[in-house]
Design a protein around this motif. Structure first.
Motif, PDB file in Angstrom:
ATOM      1  N   GLU A  66       0.488  19.186 -13.037  1.00  0.00           N
ATOM      2  CA  GLU A  66      -0.460  18.436 -13.862  1.00  0.00           C
ATOM      3  C   GLU A  66      -1.396  17.595 -13.007  1.00  0.00           C
ATOM      4  O   GLU A  66      -1.117  17.335 -11.844  1.00  0.00           O
ATOM      5  N   ARG A  67      -2.480  17.123 -13.605  1.00  0.00           N
ATOM      6  CA  ARG A  67      -3.413  16.261 -12.880  1.00  0.00           C
ATOM      7  C   ARG A  67      -2.956  14.807 -12.886  1.00  0.00           C
ATOM      8  O   ARG A  67      -3.474  13.987 -12.148  1.00  0.00           O
ATOM      9  N   SER A  68      -1.970  14.509 -13.711  1.00  0.00           N
ATOM     10  CA  SER A  68      -1.462  13.145 -13.815  1.00  0.00           C
ATOM     11  C   SER A  68      -0.270  12.943 -12.879  1.00  0.00           C
ATOM     12  O   SER A  68       0.705  13.695 -12.920  1.00  0.00           O
ATOM     13  N   GLN A  69      -0.346  11.914 -12.051  1.00  0.00           N
ATOM     14  CA  GLN A  69       0.757  11.628 -11.132  1.00  0.00           C
ATOM     15  C   GLN A  69       2.017  11.237 -11.898  1.00  0.00           C
ATOM     16  O   GLN A  69       3.120  11.631 -11.539  1.00  0.00           O
ATOM     17  N   SER A  70       1.853  10.496 -12.979  1.00  0.00           N
ATOM     18  CA  SER A  70       3.001  10.045 -13.758  1.00  0.00           C
ATOM     19  C   SER A  70       3.750  11.226 -14.376  1.00  0.00           C
ATOM     20  O   SER A  70       4.984  11.274 -14.356  1.00  0.00           O
ATOM     21  N   VAL A  71       3.019  12.189 -14.907  1.00  0.00           N
ATOM     22  CA  VAL A  71       3.664  13.365 -15.487  1.00  0.00           C
ATOM     23  C   VAL A  71       4.352  14.171 -14.386  1.00  0.00           C
ATOM     24  O   VAL A  71       5.470  14.659 -14.569  1.00  0.00           O
ATOM     25  N   ASN A  72       3.708  14.286 -13.227  1.00  0.00           N
ATOM     26  CA  ASN A  72       4.318  15.007 -12.112  1.00  0.00           C
ATOM     27  C   ASN A  72       5.582  14.308 -11.617  1.00  0.00           C
ATOM     28  O   ASN A  72       6.523  14.967 -11.165  1.00  0.00           O
ATOM     29  N   ARG A  73       5.628  12.996 -11.688  1.00  0.00           N
ATOM     30  CA  ARG A  73       6.848  12.265 -11.306  1.00  0.00           C
ATOM     31  C   ARG A  73       7.991  12.658 -12.237  1.00  0.00           C
ATOM     32  O   ARG A  73       9.115  12.874 -11.801  1.00  0.00           O
ATOM     33  N   PHE A  74       7.701  12.744 -13.539  1.00  0.00           N
ATOM     34  CA  PHE A  74       8.710  13.157 -14.507  1.00  0.00           C
ATOM     35  C   PHE A  74       9.158  14.588 -14.234  1.00  0.00           C
ATOM     36  O   PHE A  74      10.355  14.886 -14.204  1.00  0.00           O
ATOM     37  N   LEU A  75       8.189  15.495 -14.001  1.00  0.00           N
ATOM     38  CA  LEU A  75       8.512  16.901 -13.763  1.00  0.00           C
ATOM     39  C   LEU A  75       9.354  17.086 -12.506  1.00  0.00           C
ATOM     40  O   LEU A  75      10.267  17.913 -12.473  1.00  0.00           O
ATOM     41  N   ALA A  76       9.057  16.318 -11.466  1.00  0.00           N
ATOM     42  CA  ALA A  76       9.828  16.412 -10.232  1.00  0.00           C
ATOM     43  C   ALA A  76      11.271  15.967 -10.465  1.00  0.00           C
ATOM     44  O   ALA A  76      12.214  16.604  -9.972  1.00  0.00           O
ATOM     45  N   ARG A  77      11.457  14.900 -11.204  1.00  0.00           N
ATOM     46  CA  ARG A  77      12.817  14.434 -11.504  1.00  0.00           C
ATOM     47  C   ARG A  77      13.577  15.456 -12.344  1.00  0.00           C
ATOM     48  O   ARG A  77      14.753  15.705 -12.131  1.00  0.00           O
ATOM     49  N   ARG A  78      12.889  16.049 -13.306  1.00  0.00           N
ATOM     50  CA  ARG A  78      13.530  17.059 -14.148  1.00  0.00           C
ATOM     51  C   ARG A  78      13.963  18.264 -13.313  1.00  0.00           C
ATOM     52  O   ARG A  78      15.079  18.769 -13.456  1.00  0.00           O
ATOM     53  N   GLU A  79      13.090  18.718 -12.421  1.00  0.00           N
ATOM     54  CA  GLU A  79      13.419  19.844 -11.536  1.00  0.00           C
ATOM     55  C   GLU A  79      14.599  19.501 -10.628  1.00  0.00           C
ATOM     56  O   GLU A  79      15.494  20.322 -10.409  1.00  0.00           O
ATOM     57  N   LEU A  80      14.606  18.289 -10.107  1.00  0.00           N
ATOM     58  CA  LEU A  80      15.708  17.855  -9.245  1.00  0.00           C
ATOM     59  C   LEU A  80      17.031  17.873  -9.999  1.00  0.00           C
ATOM     60  O   LEU A  80      18.048  18.353  -9.488  1.00  0.00           O
ATOM     61  N   LEU A  81      17.031  17.375 -11.230  1.00  0.00           N
ATOM     62  CA  LEU A  81      18.258  17.365 -12.028  1.00  0.00           C
ATOM     63  C   LEU A  81      18.739  18.786 -12.321  1.00  0.00           C
ATOM     64  O   LEU A  81      19.942  19.058 -12.294  1.00  0.00           O
ATOM     65  N   GLU A  82      17.793  19.704 -12.581  1.00  0.00           N
ATOM     66  CA  GLU A  82      18.181  21.099 -12.813  1.00  0.00           C
ATOM     67  C   GLU A  82      18.821  21.703 -11.570  1.00  0.00           C
ATOM     68  O   GLU A  82      19.809  22.422 -11.656  1.00  0.00           O
ATOM     69  N   ARG A  83      18.273  21.402 -10.409  1.00  0.00           N
ATOM     70  CA  ARG A  83      18.843  21.940  -9.166  1.00  0.00           C
ATOM     71  C   ARG A  83      20.213  21.351  -8.888  1.00  0.00           C
ATOM     72  O   ARG A  83      21.103  22.040  -8.394  1.00  0.00           O
ATOM     73  N   LEU A  84      20.390  20.066  -9.192  1.00  0.00           N
ATOM     74  CA  LEU A  84      21.705  19.453  -9.001  1.00  0.00           C
ATOM     75  C   LEU A  84      22.728  20.071  -9.945  1.00  0.00           C
ATOM     76  O   LEU A  84      23.882  20.296  -9.559  1.00  0.00           O
ATOM     77  N   GLU A  85      22.320  20.348 -11.186  1.00  0.00           N
ATOM     78  CA  GLU A  85      23.223  21.003 -12.129  1.00  0.00           C
ATOM     79  C   GLU A  85      23.586  22.395 -11.635  1.00  0.00           C
ATOM     80  O   GLU A  85      24.733  22.813 -11.724  1.00  0.00           O
ATOM     81  N   ALA A  86      22.600  23.118 -11.124  1.00  0.00           N
ATOM     82  CA  ALA A  86      22.855  24.471 -10.620  1.00  0.00           C
ATOM     83  C   ALA A  86      23.828  24.429  -9.451  1.00  0.00           C
ATOM     84  O   ALA A  86      24.683  25.298  -9.305  1.00  0.00           O
ATOM     85  N   ARG A  87      23.695  23.412  -8.629  1.00  0.00           N
ATOM     86  CA  ARG A  87      24.599  23.258  -7.485  1.00  0.00           C
ATOM     87  C   ARG A  87      26.023  22.976  -7.956  1.00  0.00           C
ATOM     88  O   ARG A  87      26.989  23.369  -7.313  1.00  0.00           O
ATOM     89  N   ASN A  88      26.162  22.303  -9.104  1.00  0.00           N
ATOM     90  CA  ASN A  88      27.479  21.985  -9.650  1.00  0.00           C
ATOM     91  C   ASN A  88      28.070  23.138 -10.449  1.00  0.00           C
ATOM     92  O   ASN A  88      29.165  23.027 -10.969  1.00  0.00           O
ATOM     93  N   GLY A  89      27.313  24.232 -10.590  1.00  0.00           N
ATOM     94  CA  GLY A  89      27.837  25.389 -11.303  1.00  0.00           C
ATOM     95  C   GLY A  89      27.461  25.443 -12.761  1.00  0.00           C
ATOM     96  O   GLY A  89      27.833  26.375 -13.458  1.00  0.00           O
ATOM     97  N   VAL A  90      26.714  24.482 -13.260  1.00  0.00           N
ATOM     98  CA  VAL A  90      26.269  24.482 -14.648  1.00  0.00           C
ATOM     99  C   VAL A  90      25.050  25.387 -14.747  1.00  0.00           C
ATOM    100  O   VAL A  90      24.142  25.313 -13.938  1.00  0.00           O
ATOM    101  N   GLN A  91      25.039  26.267 -15.744  1.00  0.00           N
ATOM    102  CA  GLN A  91      23.922  27.188 -15.900  1.00  0.00           C
ATOM    103  C   GLN A  91      22.877  26.561 -16.820  1.00  0.00           C
ATOM    104  O   GLN A  91      23.134  26.303 -17.992  1.00  0.00           O
ATOM    105  N   THR A  92      21.693  26.302 -16.274  1.00  0.00           N
ATOM    106  CA  THR A  92      20.620  25.668 -17.032  1.00  0.00           C
ATOM    107  C   THR A  92      19.873  26.715 -17.855  1.00  0.00           C
ATOM    108  O   THR A  92      20.043  27.921 -17.665  1.00  0.00           O
TER     109      THR A  92
END
Length: 118
Positions: A66-92
């Motif tokens: 997105e062109r908004s830094q604030s929205v990109n901050r949210f998206l980055a956190r969401r992606e990070l949480l998905e990767r952490l879940e994947a690392r723990n074996g949870v299927q997103t």
């Protein structure tokens, strides 16, 4: 944690998910970089791309959709949480979608291979 330029529901979800996975803002190292791609002069002048590093795991995520830094901050956190879940074996949901597409491609490949042989 500050609220991002997304709905209140999404902000609440993010806070709840971070608490659930034990991720705190102190664990995150955030840097802002200039994005690339469409957007012209605006993209070249502002640092809207967000790079997020989770210190304990070493996972690095980048969001510049997105062109908004604030929205990109949210998206980055969401992606990070998905990767952490994947690392723990949870299927997103994203992992399920990718797996479904992979199975469809395999099925099509097998079907065309049998048609060519016959």
């Amino acid at each position: 944690m500050s609220a991002y330029a997304v709905s209140e529901e999404k902000n609440r979800w993010l806070i709840r998910k971070m608490a659930e996975l034990g991720v705190t803002e102190e664990d995150l190292e955030e840097t802002f970089v200039r994005s690339s791609g469409n957007g012209g002069q605006h993209v070249n002048k502002t640092s809207t791309c967000v790079q997020l590093r989770h210190k304990p795991s070493g996972i690095i995520v980048s969001a510049s959709r997105e062109r908004s830094q604030s929205v990109n901050r949210f998206l980055a956190r969401r992606e990070l949480l998905e990767r952490l879940e994947a690392r723990n074996g949870v299927q997103t949901a994203e992992m399920k979608r990718v797996e479904k597409l992979r199975k469809q491609k395999d099925r099509r490949r097998r079907r065309t291979a049998t048609k060519v042989v016959s």
